[in-house]
Scaffold this motif. Structure first.
Motif, short mmCIF file in Angstrom:
data_model
loop_
_atom_site.label_atom_id
_atom_site.label_comp_id
_atom_site.label_asym_id
_atom_site.label_seq_id
_atom_site.Cartn_x
_atom_site.Cartn_y
_atom_site.Cartn_z
N THR A 55 12.20 7.09 7.00
CA THR A 55 11.01 6.68 6.26
C THR A 55 10.13 5.74 7.09
OG1 THR A 55 12.23 4.89 5.17
CG2 THR A 55 12.07 6.99 4.00
N GLU A 71 8.17 7.94 9.54
CA GLU A 71 7.10 8.63 8.79
C GLU A 71 5.95 7.68 8.52
OE1 GLU A 71 4.99 9.31 5.03
OE2 GLU A 71 6.68 7.93 5.20
N ARG A 72 6.25 6.49 8.11
CA ARG A 72 5.22 5.49 7.84
C ARG A 72 4.49 5.10 9.12
NH1 ARG A 72 6.66 -0.02 4.59
NH2 ARG A 72 4.55 -0.68 4.12
N GLU A 85 0.00 4.08 -0.55
CA GLU A 85 0.53 2.99 0.28
C GLU A 85 1.53 2.14 -0.49
OE1 GLU A 85 0.18 2.60 3.41
OE2 GLU A 85 -1.65 3.65 3.96
N ASN A 114 6.83 -5.87 2.73
CA ASN A 114 6.48 -4.79 1.82
C ASN A 114 5.89 -5.31 0.51
OD1 ASN A 114 7.08 -1.98 2.88
ND2 ASN A 114 8.85 -3.18 3.55
N HIS A 165 4.79 4.02 -0.71
CA HIS A 165 5.53 3.89 0.55
C HIS A 165 6.28 2.56 0.59
CE1 HIS A 165 3.16 7.11 2.71
NE2 HIS A 165 4.39 7.34 3.10
N GLN A 205 10.36 1.67 0.52
CA GLN A 205 11.00 0.80 1.49
C GLN A 205 11.75 -0.34 0.80
OE1 GLN A 205 11.29 1.13 4.80
NE2 GLN A 205 10.22 3.08 4.72
#
Length: 181
Positions: free
Chosen positions: A20, A23-24, A146, A76, A149, A153
């Motif tokens: 992940t 990918e981000r 966003e 995050n 995502h 996380q």
């Protein structure tokens, strides 16, 4: 749950975090968002070290992973607050590009279901501002992508944190039993 199953679960969450994060990282590169690029890069390095520590029975690397996860969760939460305009933060700020470019989230122009930004001039006359153009016809607005995502996380990191603490505990118990033998 034994040591091997706890290690296996932690390795699974580390691998999932790597997938992940990469990918981000790709989408942050596409949007020229330099702060997330740097922090994602550090995240990948520390997760690899945590994975190495888990496989090689190196508790110091797993502890480094645990400490990093605390920072990663904070980052995050900051991203979520930024894109949701909470706490005095604004998604239109240049925090993520470090003021080096005027680029924003790649998802802003390329979100799922977004129509082309090339609108006829007659439609421009009826709009209050050009900022509304980027949100026409999008299935999901970019700030929510966003935030999703970041939430993913956060979820993976929370589980990784729990299992990393468990693995460090198992490693320290094994060291204690070896000392008494």
């Amino acid at each position: 749950m034994g040591c091997c199953s706890g290690r296996s679960v932690l390795m699974f969450f580390c691998a999932l975090q790597l997938i992940t994060a990469v990918e981000r990282q790709v989408f942050d590169f596409l949007g020229y968002q330099w702060a997330p690029i740097l922090i994602n890069f550090l995240h990948v390095i520390v997760v690899i070290l945590g994975l190495f520590g888990t496989v090689q029975y190196k508790p110091r690397y797993v502890v480094l992973y645990i400490v990093w996860i605390v920072f990663w969760v904070t980052w995050n939460v900051f991203i979520c607050c930024l894109y949701l305009d909470l706490g005095g933060l604004s998604k239109d700020s240049d925090y993520l590009s470090l003021g080096l470019s005027s680029h924003r989230s790649w998802w802003k122009d390329n979100g799922p279901g977004c129509e082309s930004r090339n609108l006829p001039t007659t439609r421009w006359q009826h709009l209050e501002s050009p900022a509304r153009v980027s949100e026409l016809g999008c299935v999901l607005e970019y700030q929510y992508i966003e935030v999703m995502h970041s939430f993913l996380q956060l979820f993976i990191s929370a589980l990784g944190f729990v299992f990393a603490c468990y693995v460090v505990n198992i490693f320290s118990e094994e060291e204690d039993t070896c000392l008494f033998v």
